[in-house]
Design an enzyme around this catalytic site. Structure first.
Site, short mmCIF file in Angstrom:
data_model
loop_
_atom_site.label_atom_id
_atom_site.label_comp_id
_atom_site.label_asym_id
_atom_site.label_seq_id
_atom_site.Cartn_x
_atom_site.Cartn_y
_atom_site.Cartn_z
N HIS A 268 -12.86 -42.58 -18.92
CA HIS A 268 -11.79 -41.75 -19.48
C HIS A 268 -10.68 -42.59 -20.09
O HIS A 268 -9.59 -42.10 -20.34
CB HIS A 268 -11.17 -40.88 -18.39
CG HIS A 268 -12.13 -40.05 -17.64
ND1 HIS A 268 -12.96 -39.15 -18.27
CD2 HIS A 268 -12.43 -39.98 -16.32
CE1 HIS A 268 -13.72 -38.56 -17.35
NE2 HIS A 268 -13.42 -39.05 -16.17
N HIS B 225 -16.38 -35.06 -18.66
CA HIS B 225 -17.44 -35.83 -18.01
C HIS B 225 -18.75 -35.74 -18.75
O HIS B 225 -19.81 -35.76 -18.16
CB HIS B 225 -17.61 -35.39 -16.56
CG HIS B 225 -16.40 -35.68 -15.74
ND1 HIS B 225 -15.37 -34.77 -15.61
CD2 HIS B 225 -16.03 -36.78 -15.07
CE1 HIS B 225 -14.44 -35.32 -14.85
NE2 HIS B 225 -14.80 -36.52 -14.51
#
Ligand SMILES: Nc1ncnc2c1ncn2[C@@H]1O[C@H](COP(=O)(O)OP(=O)(O)O)[C@@H](O)[C@H]1O
Ligand SMILES: Nc1ncnc2c1ncn2[C@@H]1O[C@H](COP(=O)(O)OP(=O)(O)O)[C@@H](O)[C@H]1O
Ligand SMILES: [Mg+2]
Ligand SMILES: [Mg+2]
Ligand SMILES: [Mg+2]
Ligand SMILES: [Mg+2]
Lengths: 325, 209, 325, 209
Positions: free
Chosen positions: A64, A223
């Site tokens: 991320h 994700h």
């Protein structure tokens, strides 16, 4: 020369080493301000623990970036814990982060609402408390793509919590105060994401899903997963309008109120496109008489090289506004 | 039935083998209704467990399972790490200082494990999680003599039933109705855990080699 | 619902409006610090012109974001001129930028060495001089992929010139001084790029070239073009090593000298991978006893959504170092 | 040969048509050894030129070409903008206050244009640029009576010759040897300019409708 077979075209060495090598790279880049806890996947401010300041710890799966190690700096986080790619970090690592930043005033954990993150941070909090460290947690649930409010995921809005809690902590506020401000922030964030292409997790080497040229996924998390709904591809303005309408439906704004926005790239969407989306976002907010006080346009919470973006709106009051500036 | 510490240790080693063999498959299951890492998480965790316990001989079951639990907690990550970790940690408390475990004690361990999973994860049976395998296995263990094939069958059928369920906890819950028609990855890995256990007991209910 | 035919999956509205809408988005995001010259593709600091400070103007084709509008801020540029995607801006626009930032102390133009950029900035400089404004230019030629030194392209190293010239200008230095410092910076930058996938210019809707799964292009510029050489794909460490060796060959470093590095993403390469590359870069420099004083890892000069990265090394002396910090 | 201001205006309008028709092709040529925008640049610039001059009648050639030049300079961008702009600006100085242009005057304009391109771009003939079309056209104009088919042929052959050249200026130069076997996009657009001119004169050398 032999023609090599290539699983995936990534600037990596070995899928199992990506997190470790990334963290080494972060320290190599910023040795003057960051350190890594020895043997752990924890990045800490060099000055930590800072006496008289509440420590701020966040973290989550890797992939991320810049979240969360990129937000370890003055007025933001004191430490970030990096899990494997898209996998929550483990309690022992989180515990070490907590210990490393506790300057005697306690530690606030900023957690994105995923089963894994919540449970691992919970366990770490219990362990830290058992060692006599005061710990509070704030759980971020900003992703409106999930209907049930309790189950909502934490996505890019988490950055607002880092910023605001970070500013409050820097002022020397108590753990209880910082935690309340963080909680209020978390309760005033709404986000929504859209993806145009999937990403490839190094360990699996395969895209998480496939999309045709004319399809997009609405309500994607961070994700690499599928979105909540598959739709036909549409132009930036239309997409921005649908997303903003969804967000405003959740938020109950009254004209004249103030907001801050993150137009966040998920990984491979050019900044040019993010600005094109942001242009429409700003226009729509203005039309609804919402005052856009502060904008963040760029990559804050990504999903490896996923294409797409998310829009986060934070409803401001005077306190939140003062900490954001 | 009596499970010796060696048999229990073999159970864990067998479990690791199954996790390695099914690593890709578990991640594929997780790709469909999660984020595609479950196999990698379990394989990483159990490999580390085996690295830790392999060359040790444990005097009693409690310390063995405490080691298993702590390693899983610190190596698996994700949702599965704290859940499996807590499960084995709670079981280890029931099996403390035992050099062999009879069926009743074994059942108590599973019961404690389930309670641990529930407290940690706030899920209940029917939510399409690993609990939907642990629950039926517990019922079986407390009501019937532990027997290799029946244990396997119980775990397998329980795992398969998760296919019809709608997920209410974990990442799969985000998919809502779309989670139906997919087996829960955590249920599958739990099935592997009990399949490995079945491989560690004889048909007569005693630990075999 | 009709299945739409989609030329390219980009968060845009119309290919012809991308630059205009992007600039509107930039202003919508940062109205407190930036303004756009009316009817022009020029972004200017709100405070400009600043009396007693040399004005700094850069620019080039669009599609390199955040370059250059993203560097219009205190201690950096006073204005950026945006051309069409990958196309130099025109002299009339550059002229207006010059006029908008001239605070009486003259204006320095920071130009990347492309025929188009050089000619358009030249013409603008002539026009401005004709209007009585003092103008100097510094031409950045950092891309070592081109053999002939005079012909080398300007790529990510340009950011170092923005930073250092910007800091010097903020100190109130004269045009001549700022220009000399900028020139010295430009002469001490070396860059090299590699691409893993091409990008799509909105106007054409097609990738600039094609690459197989196991191929990469070494020596790519920043305009979606092919590289100088096609190679088999390789791991991050090996790639970093080859690039650093090439760079160091050009630079003639002596052990103990100091350097700054930009490990720059070309568009869709995750920050995780940039850090993995940077890790090796730092290690190799250390091995050569070059002191890495400052690192920038991220997207500074992109090529839309091209995958890949560039590495820029700046050789530091005390003066350059002081302006970089 | 005499070119009236109307014929010259038609030349420019014809040129625009050709740029629009060949927009994609020019960009493709530029994709191979440049950055793929030449067609878009030329089409954008000439469209704007035509928007500006279409509804005006110009008394003399100088102001017409000054307008053309300034518009190209401010609308084309890239390398082609300043080069074509400078070319027409320099030509306009030679054609100032002329209501008709004879072949000699025309040649002087082209000569001035070439000088302008060379000063601006620092290239010479043989560098694989637009100059490699302008040069031969100039030679032709100063040595032979201007005639439709021959003009076209001259421009076309010159353009085709760029295929064999190795680029020494502009983006194509980065490709070195790899630039060989590709026609230079600027040479092609220049060929279109002179093809459009040919379309504006009669075989007799006079301007036609
Ligand atoms: N709250 C919960 N209670 C019980 N089991 C859960 C819970 N959340 C997730 N699980 C189990 O964990 C599995 C997913 O594990 P894993 O993929 O390793 O973690 P993550 O979801 O964090 O990626 C699910 O298939 C499910 O069986
Ligand atoms: N220095 C130069 N002198 C003459 N012509 C040049 C020069 N540089 C480029 N050109 C011409 O310009 C053409 C490219 O124009 P264009 O694609 O519009 O600009 P850019 O190269 O900036 O993208 C080349 O094909 C060549 O004919
Ligand atoms: Mg996970
Ligand atoms: Mg998972
Ligand atoms: Mg161009
Ligand atoms: Mg071009």
């Amino acid at each position: 020369m032999r023609r090599p077979k290539v699983d995936m075209k990534k600037l990596i060495n070995h899928p199992e080493h990506v997190v470790d090598e990334m963290l080494e790279g972060i320290i190599a880049a910023h040795p003057e301000k960051l350190k890594r806890l020895s043997g752990l996947n924890v990045i800490v401010r060099k000055e930590a623990p800072i006496k008289g300041k509440v420590g701020l710890v966040s973290g989550g799966g890797s992939g991320h970036e810049p979240a969360h190690a990129g937000f370890v700096e003055e007025y933001m986080l004191d430490a970030a814990v990096a899990g494997e790619v898209f996998t929550s970090p483990t309690p022992d690592q989180i515990l070490e982060a907590i210990k490393a930043v506790d300057g005697g005033k306690g530690v606030l954990l900023i957690v994105k609402n995923y089963s894994g993150d919540v449970m691992n941070f919970d366990m770490a909090a219990e362990m830290a408390q058992a060692e006599g460290i005061e710990v509070e947690q704030v759980i971020v649930r900003d992703d409106i793509a999930v209907d049930n409010k309790e189950d909502r995921r934490g996505v890019a809005g988490t950055i607002f919590v880092h910023k605001i809690a970070g500013a409050a902590a820097s002022e020397g506020k108590s753990l209880k105060e910082v935690s309340q401000i963080a909680q209020k922030t978390a309760e005033n964030i709404w986000s929504m994401g859209v993806s145009l292409s999937p990403c490839i997790v190094p360990a699996s080497g395969k895209p998480g899903f496939t999309l045709n040229d004319n399809e997009i996924e609405i309500g994607t998390g961070i994700h690499g997963e599928q979105g909540i709904e598959r739709q036909w591809f549409k132009q930036a303005d239309q997409l921005a309008e649908e997303m903003i309408n969804n967000l405003l439906n959740e938020m109950e704004f009254t004209p004249g109120e103030e907001a801050a926005v993150i137009t966040n790239g998920l990984g491979s969407t050019p900044l040019m496109e993010l600005y094109i989306v942001h242009r429409k976002v700003a226009e729509l907010l203005e039309r609804k008489q919402i005052q856009l006080q502060k904008s963040f346009v760029g990559e804050y919470m990504t999903s490896l090289e996923m294409a797409g973006c998310s829009i986060t709106v934070l409803k401001l009051d005077d306190q939140l506004k003062s900490y954001l500036n | 039935m009596q499970l010796t510490v060696e048999a229990l240790q073999r159970w864990i080693i067998n479990t690791n083998e199954k996790m390695q063999e099914n690593k890709e498959y578990l991640s594929e299951l997780d790709q469909a209704i999660g984020d595609g890492d479950h196999g990698h998480n379990m394989a990483r965790g159990f490999q580390e467990v085996v690295n830790k316990i392999e060359d040790n001989s444990f005097e009693e079951a409690g310390s063995l399972f405490k080691q298993v639990a702590m390693t899983l907690i610190s190596k698996v990550g994700g949702a599965a790490g704290p859940l499996y970790g807590t499960a084995f940690l709670k079981a280890s408390e029931q099996w403390k200082e035992k050099t062999t475990i009879d069926q009743e004690t074994f059942g108590k361990g599973i019961e404690a494990a389930i309670a641990g999973i529930k407290t940690r994860g706030k899920a209940k049976e029917g939510d399409k999680t690993m609990l939907d395998v642990w629950g039926p296995v517990h019922t079986y263990v407390t009501n019937q003599p532990l027997e290799r094939e029946n244990l396997k069958k119980t775990a397998k059928e329980a795992m398969e039933k998760t296919k019809e369920m709608k997920a209410k906890k974990g990442r799969a819950a985000y998919f809502g109705e779309k989670s139906i028609e997919h087996v829960d990855p955590g249920a599958y890995s739990s099935y592997l855990v009990f399949e490995a256990l079945a491989g560690s007991i004889t048909n007569e209910g005693d630990a075999n080699g």
